[in-house]
Write a protein that holds these residues in place. Structure first.
Motif, PDB file in Angstrom:
ATOM      1  N   GLU A 121       0.829  -1.201   0.000  1.00  8.20           N
ATOM      2  CA  GLU A 121       0.000   0.000   0.000  1.00  8.20           C
ATOM      3  C   GLU A 121       0.868   1.259   0.000  1.00  8.20           C
ATOM      4  O   GLU A 121       0.587   2.227  -0.710  1.00  8.20           O
ATOM      5  CB  GLU A 121      -0.922   0.004   1.213  1.00  8.20           C
ATOM      6  CG  GLU A 121      -1.883   1.182   1.250  1.00  8.20           C
ATOM      7  CD  GLU A 121      -2.701   1.196   2.528  1.00  8.20           C
ATOM      8  OE1 GLU A 121      -3.908   1.469   2.447  1.00  8.20           O
ATOM      9  OE2 GLU A 121      -2.123   0.965   3.600  1.00  8.20           O
TER      10      GLU A 121
ATOM     11  N   VAL B 211       0.388   0.562  -4.469  1.00  9.25           N
ATOM     12  CA  VAL B 211      -0.286  -0.524  -5.180  1.00  9.25           C
ATOM     13  C   VAL B 211      -1.776  -0.499  -4.871  1.00  9.25           C
ATOM     14  O   VAL B 211      -2.192  -0.290  -3.727  1.00  9.25           O
ATOM     15  CB  VAL B 211       0.324  -1.880  -4.779  1.00  9.25           C
ATOM     16  CG1 VAL B 211      -0.429  -3.026  -5.443  1.00  9.25           C
ATOM     17  CG2 VAL B 211       1.794  -1.927  -5.173  1.00  9.25           C
ATOM     18  N   ASP B 212      -2.608  -0.710  -5.893  1.00 11.21           N
ATOM     19  CA  ASP B 212      -4.051  -0.738  -5.747  1.00 11.21           C
ATOM     20  C   ASP B 212      -4.484  -1.885  -4.830  1.00 11.21           C
ATOM     21  O   ASP B 212      -3.854  -2.955  -4.803  1.00 11.21           O
ATOM     22  CB  ASP B 212      -4.712  -0.905  -7.118  1.00 11.21           C
ATOM     23  CG  ASP B 212      -6.219  -0.924  -7.033  1.00 11.21           C
ATOM     24  OD1 ASP B 212      -6.792  -2.022  -7.090  1.00 11.21           O
ATOM     25  OD2 ASP B 212      -6.812   0.168  -6.897  1.00 11.21           O
ATOM     26  N   ALA B 213      -5.558  -1.672  -4.078  1.00 12.43           N
ATOM     27  CA  ALA B 213      -6.024  -2.674  -3.120  1.00 12.43           C
ATOM     28  C   ALA B 213      -6.353  -4.005  -3.796  1.00 12.43           C
ATOM     29  O   ALA B 213      -6.116  -5.077  -3.220  1.00 12.43           O
ATOM     30  CB  ALA B 213      -7.247  -2.151  -2.369  1.00 12.43           C
ATOM     31  N   SER B 214      -6.900  -3.959  -5.014  1.00 13.03           N
ATOM     32  CA  SER B 214      -7.221  -5.209  -5.698  1.00 13.03           C
ATOM     33  C   SER B 214      -5.959  -6.004  -6.017  1.00 13.03           C
ATOM     34  O   SER B 214      -5.954  -7.238  -5.949  1.00 13.03           O
ATOM     35  CB  SER B 214      -7.995  -4.916  -6.984  1.00 13.03           C
ATOM     36  OG  SER B 214      -7.218  -4.131  -7.874  1.00 13.03           O
TER      37      SER B 214
ATOM     38  N   ASP C 210      -9.138   0.225  -0.213  1.00 16.02           N
ATOM     39  CA  ASP C 210      -8.905   1.043  -1.397  1.00 16.02           C
ATOM     40  C   ASP C 210      -9.515   2.424  -1.129  1.00 16.02           C
ATOM     41  O   ASP C 210     -10.736   2.536  -0.968  1.00 16.02           O
ATOM     42  CB  ASP C 210      -9.574   0.394  -2.613  1.00 16.02           C
ATOM     43  CG  ASP C 210      -9.261   1.136  -3.914  1.00 16.02           C
ATOM     44  OD1 ASP C 210      -8.816   2.295  -3.822  1.00 16.02           O
ATOM     45  OD2 ASP C 210      -9.487   0.542  -4.978  1.00 16.02           O
TER      46      ASP C 210
ATOM     47  N   THR D   6     -10.280   4.713  -2.954  1.00 17.66           N
ATOM     48  CA  THR D   6     -11.196   5.195  -3.982  1.00 17.66           C
ATOM     49  C   THR D   6     -12.581   4.585  -3.846  1.00 17.66           C
ATOM     50  O   THR D   6     -13.519   5.029  -4.498  1.00 17.66           O
ATOM     51  CB  THR D   6     -10.647   4.865  -5.385  1.00 17.66           C
ATOM     52  OG1 THR D   6     -10.603   3.423  -5.534  1.00 17.66           O
ATOM     53  CG2 THR D   6      -9.265   5.438  -5.580  1.00 17.66           C
ATOM     54  N   GLU D   7     -12.698   3.583  -2.982  1.00 18.66           N
ATOM     55  CA  GLU D   7     -13.995   2.909  -2.834  1.00 18.66           C
ATOM     56  C   GLU D   7     -14.889   3.692  -1.886  1.00 18.66           C
ATOM     57  O   GLU D   7     -14.440   4.447  -1.031  1.00 18.66           O
ATOM     58  CB  GLU D   7     -13.808   1.480  -2.305  1.00 18.66           C
ATOM     59  CG  GLU D   7     -13.107   0.585  -3.308  1.00 18.66           C
ATOM     60  CD  GLU D   7     -13.001  -0.828  -2.781  1.00 18.66           C
ATOM     61  OE1 GLU D   7     -13.418  -1.038  -1.645  1.00 18.66           O
ATOM     62  OE2 GLU D   7     -12.489  -1.683  -3.515  1.00 18.66           O
TER      63      GLU D   7
END
Length: 416
Positions: free
Chosen positions: A33, A37-40, A409, A411-412
């Motif tokens: 993180e 790096v993106d959570a997915s 994430d 952005t969620e």
């Protein structure tokens, strides 16, 4: 306690190993993180680790037959230590994913070598009791390990040095033990159909543990980081995860002892019923009840959900024919790993669609189905007659050592 003392060196090795496992399970996703790096993708790295564990579990009998218990454990610890230390030198996500695969294989080999050895040394009459001591020590390490990260950045090289130190120290008790190594096992892995024929309740229980425990623990921090506890954020999430493990820590040994006295499937049914009820209560009332009440239910969930895996394994080994202990052990590890790959994906989807109701509702439904299945199996098949001395079975580790906290994430939305 004589039987426990005879294998104390092996238990101590795994206890030290789990310090590194618990530390790494938090360090890796937080480090990714911090690298942006993106959570997915962080979840993908976690799945890669589980896939490595799955591969290691499937190939473990052959590796054990070729190398022997001590050498296989030493090789696994060496590769894993080198891998975790290399993460501080090469901070590139693809490299981290590769290392997590290698660490998954290495941990599977280390657990296989230790538990097949334990299986030959522990009498059937005290299997549940020793399993309780073993899992209690393992859970204690999982709770303590992350505290070595206190005050350190996820990318601070000292964090990775701590993990390397523990992996190196885990070698010492096993390499110096006077306990006789068991004879090499058959190199062939056991077909899953044969494993299911031996102990269907154990196979179903183990895959259920992988589905529920790995997925729920991976997403607990996302649910609890909005709580006001300890200022919220990561502190609240860490406390919630610790409370879940504490529930399992308290109940593990008594559950093991009880399973030596009655049908182990009834113990599994009781534990999954308690955990399932706690999960459903959180799913339905978690948004309106006090935070202290939710935390109490999380502890109750941990007391049931984080304990039944070991009882499933003891039940399987009660039914294992002589000479097939390592094959059954590696097969169950393989089945658990399959569940642990699917668990976070299903739990994540459920939480995305329905928030806490989806996450804990999924856990409650699966746990309830497990309890019902165990009752059905009790009615269909008589309890196993424990094997005599010399025909003993393994005591498997807490698989959640490899469970990783997947950061949220940013952005969620606020589904949780």
């Amino acid at each position: 306690m004589t039987d426990t003392r005879s294998v104390l060196a092996l238990i101590l090795s795994v206890m030290i190993l789990q310090l590194a496992g618990g530390l790494t399970g938090i360090l890796t996703p937080l480090g990714l993180e911090r690298l942006g790096v993106d959570a997915s993708l962080i979840g993908f790295v976690a799945a890669m680790n589980a896939a490595g564990f799955m591969l290691g579990a499937w190939t473990a009998p052959r590796a054990l037959a070729l190398a022997g218990n001590i050498r296989l454990f030493a090789a696994g610890a060496g590769v894993s230590a080198a891998g975790i230390l290399s993460l501080s030198l090469i901070q590139e996500p693809p490299f981290w994913a590769l290392i997590r695969v290698l660490q998954g294989i290495s941990f599977a080999y280390m657990f296989t070598s230790i538990e097949s050895w334990l299986g030959e040394a522990v009498p059937a009459r005290t299997r549940g009791n020793v399993m309780g001591v073993y899992h209690t020590a393992s859970k204690l390490s999982l709770i303590v390990g992350p505290f070595f990260l206190a005050g350190l950045s996820p990318l601070d090289s000292r964090s990775y040095v701590w993990a390397g130190i523990f992996l190196a120290l885990a070698l010492v008790p096993t390499c110096l033990t006077t306990l006789k190594e068991p004879p090499p096992p058959d190199r062939k892995s056991m077909p899953l159909s044969q494993l299911f024929d031996i102990a269907p309740a154990a196979v179903v229980g183990v895959i259920g543990a992988g589905l529920v425990n790995t997925g729920t623990l991976a997403l607990l921090p996302v649910y609890f980081e909005k709580f006001d506890l300890a200022g919220g954020g990561t502190a609240a999430a860490a406390i919630a995860v610790a409370i879940a493990w504490l529930g399992g820590l308290i109940v593990q040994w008594p559950a093991g002892r009880v399973s030596d006295a009655i049908d182990r499937r009834l113990v599994i049914a009781g534990l999954t019923s308690v955990a399932g009820a706690a999960a459903i209560l959180i799913a339905v009332f978690g948004q309106v009840m006090p935070e202290a009440g939710v935390l109490a239910l999380i502890g109750l969930w941990g007391a049931g959900a984080l304990c039944f895996y070991g009882v499933c394994v003891s039940h399987a080994i009660d039914r294992t024919p002589p000479g097939q202990v390592p094959q059954v052990m590696s097969g169950l590890l393989f089945v658990w790993a399959a569940g642990s790959i699917a668990g976070p994906l299903i739990s994540g989807l459920a939480m995305r669609l329905a928030g806490a109701l989806g996450l804990f509702g999924f856990a409650g439904i699966v746990l309830g189905l497990l309890a019902a299945y165990m009752i059905v199996r009790v009615r269909q098949r008589a309890p196993a007659e424990p094997l005599t001395a010399g025909e003993r079975g393994p005591i498997l580790p807490s698989p959640l050592a490899s469970a990783e906290i997947v950061p949220r994430d940013p952005t969620e939305g606020e589904e949780s």
